[in-house]
Design an enzyme around this catalytic site. Structure first.
Site, PDB file in Angstrom:
ATOM      1  N   CYS A 112     -31.286  68.266   7.918  1.00 31.74           N
ATOM      2  CA  CYS A 112     -29.873  67.952   7.626  1.00 31.74           C
ATOM      3  C   CYS A 112     -29.718  67.168   6.321  1.00 31.74           C
ATOM      4  O   CYS A 112     -28.600  66.956   5.862  1.00 31.74           O
ATOM      5  CB  CYS A 112     -29.263  67.170   8.776  1.00 31.74           C
ATOM      6  N   HIS A 248     -23.856  63.257   6.710  1.00 35.23           N
ATOM      7  CA  HIS A 248     -24.084  64.484   7.490  1.00 35.23           C
ATOM      8  C   HIS A 248     -23.291  64.402   8.804  1.00 35.23           C
ATOM      9  O   HIS A 248     -23.354  63.399   9.516  1.00 35.23           O
ATOM     10  CB  HIS A 248     -25.589  64.618   7.760  1.00 35.23           C
ATOM     11  N   ASN A 278     -22.396  70.786  14.315  1.00 35.33           N
ATOM     12  CA  ASN A 278     -23.447  70.276  13.426  1.00 35.33           C
ATOM     13  C   ASN A 278     -24.082  71.476  12.730  1.00 35.33           C
ATOM     14  O   ASN A 278     -24.771  72.274  13.367  1.00 35.33           O
ATOM     15  CB  ASN A 278     -24.475  69.505  14.267  1.00 35.33           C
TER      16      ASN A 278
HETATM   17  N1  ACO Z   1     -22.590  67.971  29.178  1.00 36.93           N
HETATM   18  C1  ACO Z   1     -22.508  67.064  30.163  1.00 36.93           C
HETATM   19  N2  ACO Z   1     -23.383  66.040  30.268  1.00 36.93           N
HETATM   20  C2  ACO Z   1     -24.361  65.961  29.357  1.00 36.93           C
HETATM   21  C3  ACO Z   1     -24.491  66.886  28.303  1.00 36.93           C
HETATM   22  C4  ACO Z   1     -23.554  67.929  28.245  1.00 36.93           C
HETATM   23  N3  ACO Z   1     -23.574  68.862  27.278  1.00 36.93           N
HETATM   24  N4  ACO Z   1     -25.545  66.536  27.544  1.00 36.93           N
HETATM   25  C5  ACO Z   1     -26.073  65.437  28.095  1.00 36.93           C
HETATM   26  N5  ACO Z   1     -25.362  65.087  29.182  1.00 36.93           N
HETATM   27  C6  ACO Z   1     -25.577  63.962  30.094  1.00 36.93           C
HETATM   28  C7  ACO Z   1     -26.994  63.501  30.122  1.00 36.93           C
HETATM   29  O1  ACO Z   1     -27.768  64.283  31.005  1.00 36.93           O
HETATM   30  C8  ACO Z   1     -26.847  62.057  30.596  1.00 36.93           C
HETATM   31  O2  ACO Z   1     -26.671  62.075  31.980  1.00 36.93           O
HETATM   32  P1  ACO Z   1     -27.312  60.922  32.895  1.00 36.93           P
HETATM   33  O3  ACO Z   1     -26.622  59.655  32.451  1.00 36.93           O
HETATM   34  O4  ACO Z   1     -26.959  61.355  34.271  1.00 36.93           O
HETATM   35  O5  ACO Z   1     -28.773  60.910  32.587  1.00 36.93           O
HETATM   36  C9  ACO Z   1     -25.523  61.637  29.962  1.00 36.93           C
HETATM   37  O6  ACO Z   1     -24.838  62.850  29.599  1.00 36.93           O
HETATM   38  C10 ACO Z   1     -25.703  60.798  28.715  1.00 36.93           C
HETATM   39  O7  ACO Z   1     -26.765  61.379  27.936  1.00 36.93           O
HETATM   40  P2  ACO Z   1     -27.122  60.855  26.497  1.00 36.93           P
HETATM   41  O8  ACO Z   1     -28.287  61.614  25.971  1.00 36.93           O
HETATM   42  O9  ACO Z   1     -27.196  59.364  26.511  1.00 36.93           O
HETATM   43  O10 ACO Z   1     -25.804  61.298  25.727  1.00 36.93           O
HETATM   44  P3  ACO Z   1     -25.336  60.862  24.317  1.00 36.93           P
HETATM   45  O11 ACO Z   1     -24.060  60.156  24.429  1.00 36.93           O
HETATM   46  O12 ACO Z   1     -26.447  60.192  23.554  1.00 36.93           O
HETATM   47  O13 ACO Z   1     -25.025  62.255  23.633  1.00 36.93           O
HETATM   48  C11 ACO Z   1     -26.063  63.708  22.029  1.00 36.93           C
HETATM   49  C12 ACO Z   1     -26.084  63.203  23.461  1.00 36.93           C
HETATM   50  C13 ACO Z   1     -24.727  64.361  21.812  1.00 36.93           C
HETATM   51  C14 ACO Z   1     -27.192  64.693  21.843  1.00 36.93           C
HETATM   52  C15 ACO Z   1     -26.207  62.491  21.071  1.00 36.93           C
HETATM   53  O14 ACO Z   1     -27.316  61.718  21.464  1.00 36.93           O
HETATM   54  C16 ACO Z   1     -26.394  62.889  19.646  1.00 36.93           C
HETATM   55  O15 ACO Z   1     -25.498  63.431  19.017  1.00 36.93           O
HETATM   56  N6  ACO Z   1     -27.573  62.561  19.070  1.00 36.93           N
HETATM   57  C17 ACO Z   1     -27.835  62.815  17.667  1.00 36.93           C
HETATM   58  C18 ACO Z   1     -28.221  64.211  17.503  1.00 36.93           C
HETATM   59  C19 ACO Z   1     -28.482  64.506  16.041  1.00 36.93           C
HETATM   60  O16 ACO Z   1     -27.923  63.901  15.156  1.00 36.93           O
HETATM   61  N7  ACO Z   1     -29.357  65.402  15.809  1.00 36.93           N
HETATM   62  C20 ACO Z   1     -29.628  65.787  14.453  1.00 36.93           C
HETATM   63  C21 ACO Z   1     -30.158  67.113  14.623  1.00 36.93           C
HETATM   64  S1  ACO Z   1     -29.526  68.233  13.570  1.00 36.93           S
HETATM   65  C22 ACO Z   1     -30.808  69.014  12.775  1.00 36.93           C
HETATM   66  O17 ACO Z   1     -31.725  68.398  12.310  1.00 36.93           O
HETATM   67  C23 ACO Z   1     -30.662  70.479  12.703  1.00 36.93           C
END
Ligand code: ACO
Length: 328
Positions: A112, A248, A278
């Protein structure tokens, strides 16, 4: 030699995917996706549509809007994690499509952060006086490497492309940059097509994107708040001197947390996450383009671009905007 960017073009595929699509394939809801990520929709390439096809459309958009002579481009950089093939590189396809006679061609892998790395390299080639007109494209077809059984990641990604031309100029409008990497965190975000154990680290070799979302989120927020200040200082800018921040677009909550950490209003941040998801290397040019074409970003505005992702790595640069709004 000094550098300027005067033209930009983008493209996203036709197929719009709303959040309801994911309600049918994994255990999620439109509400969860909107509130936890900010994403409303994204676009997916068709089966026979590849990253180079998106790049070609973005370059057409750039040349039509800004009447740019593509034949005099002397280097093409494509930043992508989803090249059509390992080789020939994606940049070569762009050279062939536009019959550009004298262009070096290179794909770069900076996840990214790739688009900003591309601008930094282009500026370096111009400063070395070896090249004068460099096409830099950030483009992805992430839908092709998405694991549609993983609800934590499949909802995030979209496909798209954005292109700019970095040119030699008398005055300088492409300023200082900053880039760093913490390779020990590479395991938190990766795509592997070979091996089960690489450098002693266990990987899933299925050619799909794998990430520890929480770890990436935490690293991004803590690192970027510090590094954006450092980059502004390096350019002798106060944060108030910068009109627009273009980080990003990984997740709207990451952008909100960065703005809060810097004590700047979210209104000074340009994003592409709501409408495109994203899009990795394409996310910064998509946000920049909508800022320009909506008339928000004006001529001579100061911009700070910063990409971050797989590595884990980041790359940032400050610019003075020299791209006109073209409403047609
Ligand atoms: N729908 C419903 N619930 C979900 C989903 C979903 N799609 N995804 C996760 N959950 C649940 C989890 O299982 C968890 O449940 P639990 O509490 O029962 O265990 C709860 O939601 C919270 O999970 P978290 O992982 O803490 O959720 P978070 O708020 O952190 O959001 C996310 C997850 C969206 C992935 C976030 O962490 C994020 O955006 N991280 C950064 C990702 C990023 O920037 N990546 C760069 C990659 S891009 C590249 O290089 C191509």
């Amino acid at each position: 030699m000094n550098a300027i960017i005067r033209s930009i073009g983008i493209y996203t595929p036709q197929r719009m995917i709303d959040n309801a699509y994911f309600e049918k394939i994994v255990d999620t809801t439109d509400e969860w996706i909107r509130t936890r990520t900010g994403i409303v929709q994204r676009f997916y390439a068709d089966e026979n549509e590849y990253t180079s096809d998106l790049c070609i459309q973005a370059v057409k958009n750039l040349s039509e809007k800004y009447h740019t002579d593509l034949k005099t481009i002397d280097f093409i950089i494509v930043a992508t994690s989803t090249p059509d093939q390992a080789f020939p590189n994606t940049a070569s396809r762009i050279q062939a499509a536009f019959e550009i006679p004298h262009a070096g061609c290179l794909d770069i892998s900076g996840a990214c952060a790739g688009f900003v790395y591309g601008i930094i390299l282009a500026k370096g080639l111009i400063a070395a006086n070896s090249h004068k007109k460099i096409l830099v494209i950030g483009a992805e077809t992430l839908s092709k490497i998405t694991d549609f059984t993983d609800r934590t990641s499949c909802i995030l990604f979209g496909d798209g492309a954005g292109a700019v031309i970095v040119e030699a100029s008398e005055e300088n409008y492409v300023f200082d940059s900053l880039s760093e990497t913490d390779g020990s965190l590479g395991k938190e975000l990766y795509i592997s097509s070979q091996g089960a154990l690489i450098n002693g680290i266990e990987v899933i070799a299925d050619n799909k994107l794998h990430q520890n979302g929480r770890a990436v989120f935490k690293w991004a927020v803590t690192t970027l708040v510090k590094k954006i200040r450092e980059l502004a200082d390096k350019n002798h800018f106060k944060l108030d001197d910068i009109d627009w921040f273009i980080p990003h677009s990984a997740n709207i909550r990451i952008l909100e947390a960065i703005c809060e950490g810097l004590d700047i209003p979210m209104e000074r941040c340009l994003e592409s996450i709501r409408n495109y998801g994203n899009t990795s290397a394409a996310s910064i040019p998509l946000a920049w383009y909508s800022g320009i074409q909506s008339g928000k970003v004006k001529m001579n505005d100061k911009l700070l671009l910063i990409g971050f992702g797989g590595g884990l790595t980041f790359a940032g640069i400050c610019l003075q905007n020299k791209i006109e709004t073209v409403n047609k």
